[in-house]
Scaffold this motif. Sequence first.
Motif, PDB file in Angstrom:
ATOM      1  N   ALA A  67     -21.559   1.717   9.475  1.00 24.17           N
ATOM      2  CA  ALA A  67     -21.512   1.811  10.487  1.00 24.17           C
ATOM      3  C   ALA A  67     -22.942   1.662  11.178  1.00 24.17           C
ATOM      4  N   VAL A  99     -24.796   6.400  15.339  1.00 29.61           N
ATOM      5  CA  VAL A  99     -23.647   6.699  14.437  1.00 29.61           C
ATOM      6  C   VAL A  99     -22.841   8.195  14.886  1.00 29.61           C
ATOM      7  N   LEU A 134     -20.404   7.873  16.970  1.00 22.46           N
ATOM      8  CA  LEU A 134     -19.202   7.135  16.357  1.00 22.46           C
ATOM      9  C   LEU A 134     -18.475   8.270  15.668  1.00 22.46           C
ATOM     10  N   SER A 135     -18.988   8.924  14.933  1.00 23.83           N
ATOM     11  CA  SER A 135     -18.313   9.939  14.180  1.00 23.83           C
ATOM     12  C   SER A 135     -17.743  10.973  15.079  1.00 23.83           C
ATOM     13  N   SER A 150     -16.848  10.437  18.100  1.00 22.28           N
ATOM     14  CA  SER A 150     -15.318   9.844  18.699  1.00 22.28           C
ATOM     15  C   SER A 150     -14.261   9.806  17.641  1.00 22.28           C
TER      16      SER A 150
END
Length: 375
Positions: free
Chosen positions: A241, A251, A254-255, A257
């Motif tokens: 990612a 990131v 992202l993690s 989310s």
Amino acid sequence: MTVTTETKDAMASVRPIRVSIVSPTYNERGNVGELARRLDAVLGATGWEVIFVDDDSPDGTAALVHEMGRADPRVRCLHRVGRRGLSSAVVEGALAASGDLVVVIDADLQHDETIIPKMLVHFDDAAVDLVVGSRHVEGGGLGEWGAARVGISQFATVLAKFVLKADISDPMSGFFAFRRDLMVEALPNLSSIGFKILLDMITSVNRRLTVREVGYVFRNRIEGESKLDNKVIWDFLMLLADKSVGRYIPVRFLSFSAVGTVGLVVHFAVLTLMFKLMGLPFFWGQTAATFVAMTTNFLMNNELTYSDRKLRGRAMLKGWASFVAACSIGAVANVGVAEFLYAGDAEWALSALAGIVVGTVWNYVATAWFTWGRK
Ligand code: GDD
Ligand code: MN
């Protein structure tokens, strides 16, 4: 300073270092001595050194390496305390290296050190940047791996090829050689997340690399045990990612989310159980589901998103409380924004989505600061 005959002799017997072997260790006390011995057998005439990068292994690997180093100055220890990580260990080992060439090899004897000379020959060609020990070319193999691990490895390799700028058969290899300059070049863009430092390096330089591959058969581990666990898979996805969209979105977010999405599933599971199956009032179902989901979200983020700042023991309780408090404010913001937009005639689904985005960003920022922030 006077140089005695004795020191002159000693200096003559010291070969200039051409190759630095970097070997990350965590609980490898039973293997480091044997690896050093084998390296000597294989590299004999070449000027070499080995740097074991040890993350303060409880089994005392670092102390043993220091002891080895007193007897043989080609053996060095980079002792890191309060840190963990294979990738970052390799990076720091390479930076500490004296040789122009660096070979990264696991300390557990699973990588076949006898191919190192074959790897080094490739560097006679000045264009070659990197030589990878590969299990997927002629002469290579996985040894006695179980079907599950072969499957996971193949899947990961396919994923990795998406983000890769070079065509190599074994981007997951932990056994490879490069010019030390390459590490310095890659450094500013490295993620250093997880295990996959080779992949990280290749994707961190802004040019196509000239890569050669040398086959080897992965051996079984005899002493000690593997540190590869499920966390490694998560780290790998985070590395991918970071390499694909990391320039635009952090990131960690992202993690966070992804964890939030799993939390949604948890929420609905609890709600369905209490409201639909047990026939409890909706209010109580929703309340319980919210608390359970917040708690599992907290635990998952602590484990995955913030594994490097993981809260333990009593700090977890405080962390959980601040997480719940922050996310409750996030929920109010979420509903507030959605309601405001909806009242202003926005599409209902879009209003809801906007609320979720605002709530999630708030939760992320607030918990990064209050729950996992360094104080
Ligand atoms: N310093 C440090 N810190 N070393 C570590 C850490 C850490 O947190 N975790 C593991 N190591 C060391 C181990 O002591 C060993 O020397 C080496 O890194 C590889 O770890 P293993 O736990 O033995 O990994 P593996 O055998 O399951 O996986 C290996 O093979 C894979 C397939 O080629 C690794 O080389 C992977 O990177 C590789 O993808
Ligand atoms: Mn291993």
